[in-house]
Design an enzyme around this catalytic site. Structure first.
Site, mmCIF file in Angstrom:
data_model
loop_
_atom_site.group_PDB
_atom_site.id
_atom_site.type_symbol
_atom_site.label_atom_id
_atom_site.label_comp_id
_atom_site.label_asym_id
_atom_site.label_seq_id
_atom_site.Cartn_x
_atom_site.Cartn_y
_atom_site.Cartn_z
ATOM 1 N N TYR A 155 40.698 -26.820 14.300
ATOM 2 C CA TYR A 155 41.569 -25.794 13.635
ATOM 3 C C TYR A 155 42.608 -26.317 12.704
ATOM 4 C CZ TYR A 155 42.650 -20.795 12.927
ATOM 5 O OH TYR A 155 42.955 -19.607 12.293
ATOM 6 N N LYS A 162 48.982 -20.496 10.849
ATOM 7 C CA LYS A 162 49.106 -19.234 11.674
ATOM 8 C C LYS A 162 50.351 -19.316 12.516
ATOM 9 C CE LYS A 162 45.142 -17.261 10.524
ATOM 10 N NZ LYS A 162 45.193 -15.979 9.695
#
Length: 256
Positions: A155, A162
């Site tokens: 990720y 995020k």
């Protein structure tokens, strides 16, 4: 009478019928909301417009969230059409696929800046132009993921973006609370979307969720949409600054 009857709002981030944003849009329409949509470019318009029209969207507008002039133009069009609005759905994120594939320490400077701009700062920019139009009791939601809180394999830079997004939610909630406007995030478990296709070994994550999550499955776009209805309706009138997990029981981190 649905939970969103009489409420108007705009959705940023529908890419196709697999989008989480599309699941949210369908649930909002089912509950009576009047909707507007944005699309990134001419290519995306071909996908988004038929979907938006199927929900009787009153506005379908171009918007590159990296361009302040385009964001401003969207909300000028909203003001001209509706005057005010009740909610905003921010479902926009992007990172260069090369930066998701390489080790995090090798993330390019340009790629880091791009991911932060599109995935985090865009919420701030959209909120800036939306807030003069939002009615008291209005609501803004965005979409996050477990990678904001934990190091999830593959990720990488998106997880950092995020994390910035979730922090932005808290600061925006603190600021806009005085106006009676709420800001929250929904953190869904892994869902098959166009964006997810850029994450290495994503199918393996899905398989492990199906095997080990308490509900023995991942969540669906429809289920995230139902959660969005809660945050955008008066049911959550006392909730702001929250990151809410929707993950069929729990989020898990799997090896690459």
């Amino acid at each position: 009478m649905g939970l969103m009857t009489g409420k108007r709002g705009i959705i940023f981030g529908v890419a196709n019928e697999m989008s989480i944003a599309w699941g949210i849009a369908q649930q909002l329409k089912e509950q009576g909301a009047t909707l507007a949509f944005t699309y990134l470019n001419d290519s995306m318009e071909k996908r988004v417009r038929p979907l938006a029209e199927s929900l009787d969207a009153e506005l379908i507008l171009p918007c590159d969230v990296s361009n302040d002039d385009e964001i401003e133009a969207v909300f000028k069009a909203v003001e001209a059409q509706w005057g005010k609005l009740d909610f905003v759905v921010h479902a926009v994120a992007f990172a260069d696929r090369a930066d998701l594939k390489r080790p995090f320490s090798e993330t390019s400077r340009a790629g880091f800046a791009l991911a932060m701009d599109i995935s985090a700062y865009s919420l701030v920019a959209v909120t800036c132009y939306a807030k003069p139009l939002l009615n008291e009791g209005g609501s803004i939601i965005t979409l996050s993921y477990l990678g904001a809180d934990r190091a999830v394999p593959n990720y990488n830079v998106m997880g950092v973006a995020k994390a910035a997004l979730e922090s932005s939610v808290r600061y925006l909630a603190a600021e806009l609370g005085e106006q009676g406007i709420r800001v929250n995030a929904i953190s869904a478990g892994p869902i098959r979307t166009l964006a997810a296709s850029g994450i290495a070994n994503f199918r393996k994550k899905i398989k492990l969720m199906d095997d080990y999550a308490p509900l023995r499955r991942t969540v669906t776009q429809e289920e995230v949409g139902k959660t969005a209805v809660y945050f955008l309706s008066d049911l959550s009138s006392g909730v702001t600054g929250e990151v809410h997990l929707v993950d069929a029981g729990f989020n898990i981190v799997v090896s690459a």
